[in-house]
Design an enzyme around this catalytic site. Structure first.
Site, mmCIF file in Angstrom:
data_model
loop_
_atom_site.group_PDB
_atom_site.id
_atom_site.type_symbol
_atom_site.label_atom_id
_atom_site.label_comp_id
_atom_site.label_asym_id
_atom_site.label_seq_id
_atom_site.Cartn_x
_atom_site.Cartn_y
_atom_site.Cartn_z
ATOM 1 N N GLU A 12 1.624 -6.752 3.290
ATOM 2 C CA GLU A 12 1.980 -5.739 4.282
ATOM 3 C C GLU A 12 1.437 -4.390 3.827
ATOM 4 O OE1 GLU A 12 6.122 -7.172 6.371
ATOM 5 O OE2 GLU A 12 6.261 -5.790 4.683
ATOM 6 N N CYS A 13 0.660 -3.738 4.668
ATOM 7 C CA CYS A 13 0.151 -2.391 4.431
ATOM 8 C C CYS A 13 -0.524 -2.292 3.057
ATOM 9 C CB CYS A 13 1.270 -1.364 4.613
ATOM 10 S SG CYS A 13 0.656 0.316 4.911
ATOM 11 N N GLY A 14 0.126 -1.698 2.058
ATOM 12 C CA GLY A 14 -0.489 -1.593 0.749
ATOM 13 C C GLY A 14 -0.843 -2.940 0.157
#
Length: 438
Positions: free
Chosen positions: A329-331
């Protein structure tokens, strides 16, 4: 079950002093011997860490746009056995999206209405006097299902200024719960995504104690406690927990990968899953006995050089993904990609499970709620599943050659180009999942 009375700390806008008041109250009341259960309205990873540091109890996110009523009731029940529930709002009290979600628009007022907790409204009164009462009166009348306990006057310039503002409040029938003079020394340091994480702040305990002293000196704590009202739920409604990614889940957990909601981890454990933490920054590979791997969001851009040099982590993740699912997720998604370009333009090689290349050299804010319908499975969720979450980052996509993972829209139903991607057993999204959608 014994749920305590509660209050919600809110304001007309961001930057008004909610967090200073919240942290000061948490630490001051805890030092006085009270058990205070903190909550945070809206999607936020940073503030809850500070809440927990201030009072010793884990803070819980409550989100009316993403969470069904049953889930909200279950999470509110975390205050069972405490002396007081104290929730911190986000943005302004009534600020939310235009199109309601599962239980509301995401506004803090939704949580106040659901729980019955009166609102302590923090007003920045710098540059005004009696006119502040008009603001307070408007907030008191905006929603009949939201009660105003009173106001806290922040950034008061002088005793004369305070007297004028108090006179206006008295004429308007608004109770003043405290008046805070300007004090810059307890303001929290900022980073591009908000506050620096609690565990990164070496002087945090001193700041929390200073905030508690400041609040105790300028507010009547017994009056604050007396303003609380009973929590309006008597028991958590039955609600389906979020399915875990696997029976044994390797979870990246360190300063680069720390953004995962506690209620999701609780749901995974409640379903019988075992969580196996590992640290990419310490060059650790995911546990070989796990049957799924999850890389949360965080700040990989601040640690890109170390991640690029973590050869054991990268090789272990690549080996894991040959036979088992890996999701980021994201990072975590960025770290699964081919490369990450930092703010100085330096390119750092990432794990290479996906073709994604992201850059922080040209920052662009991506912010808002997200509703995703999966084209393909991600660990724990079948194709066609609908997920609610949020996106908040400043990275720019330079290349995303893999198949899109989902159809993603914002809270108004407009298509979002950040669809996530998939390749083999690897999947990733820029949005952080909060809950399944109905």
């Amino acid at each position: 079950m014994s749920l305590p009375p509660g209050l919600l700390i809110s304001a007309p806008a961001s930057g008004t002093g909610k967090t200073t008041l919240m942290l000061g109250l948490l630490r001051a009341l805890t030092r006085a011997g009270a058990q205070v259960q903190p909550f945070k309205s809206g999607p936020d990873y940073i503030d809850p860490g500070f809440h927990g540091a201030a009072c010793g109890r884990a803070s819980v996110n409550l989100d009316s746009w993403a969470m069904r009523p049953g889930l909200l009731h279950r999470l509110i029940a975390a205050c069972d056995g405490a002396d007081l529930a104290l929730a911190e709002g986000s943005m302004g009290l009534f600020d939310g999206v235009a199109c309601p979600g599962e239980s509301g628009t995401g506004a803090s007022a939704d949580i106040a209405a659901l729980t019955g907790w009166p609102v302590v409204l923090v007003l920045d009164v710098s540059g005004q006097a009696q006119s502040a009462a008009a603001v307070a009166r408007g907030f008191a009348a905006m929603r009949p299902d939201v009660a105003l306990a009173g106001v806290v006057l922040n950034r008061v310039a002088s005793p004369r200024h305070e007297a004028l503002v108090r006179a206006g409040m008295q004429a308007a029938g608004i109770e003043v719960l405290g008046a805070l003079p300007r004090l810059a020394s307890i303001e929290m340091p900022n980073r591009h995504l908000g506050l620096v994480q609690a565990e990164e702040h070496a002087a945090l305990d001193d700041i929390l104690n200073a905030a508690a002293d400041f609040i105790a000196q300028n507010m009547d704590l017994p009056r604050i406690i007396a303003a609380a009202r009973p929590t309006g739920i008597t028991a958590p409604n039955a609600t389906r927990t979020a399915p875990p990614p696997g029976q044994r889940v390797a979870l990246a957990r360190d300063a680069a990968f720390s953004f995962v909601y506690p209620h999701l981890l609780e749901s995974w454990r409640a379903a019988g899953a075992e969580i196996l933490p590992f640290s990419p920054l310490a060059d650790q590979a995911p546990d070989g006995s796990a049957d799924a791997c999850w890389l949360p969001g965080g700040y990989p851009e601040l640690h890109a050089g170390r991640l690029a040099a973590a050869t054991r982590f990268r090789a272990g993740l690549q080996d894991f993904a040959r036979t088992r699912p890996v999701h980021g997720e994201c990072g975590g998604y960025m770290a699964m990609g081919t490369a990450l370009i930092d703010k100085d333009g330096a390119r750092h090689e990432m794990a290479g499970l996906l073709g994604l290349v992201t850059s922080f050299a040209k920052r662009k804010m991506h912010l808002g709620y997200r509703l995703a319908r999966l084209h393909s499975a991600l660990p724990g969720h079948a194709p066609g599943s609908r997920l609610r979450g949020h996106e908040f980052h400043y990275s720019t996509i330079l290349d995303q050659p893999d198949a899109p993972l989902a159809e993603v829209t914002d809270a108004n139903g407009a298509a979002v180009p950040e669809t996530g991607s998939r390749r083999g057993n690897a999947t990733g999204t820029f949005f952080h999942m909060i809950a399944e959608a109905t």
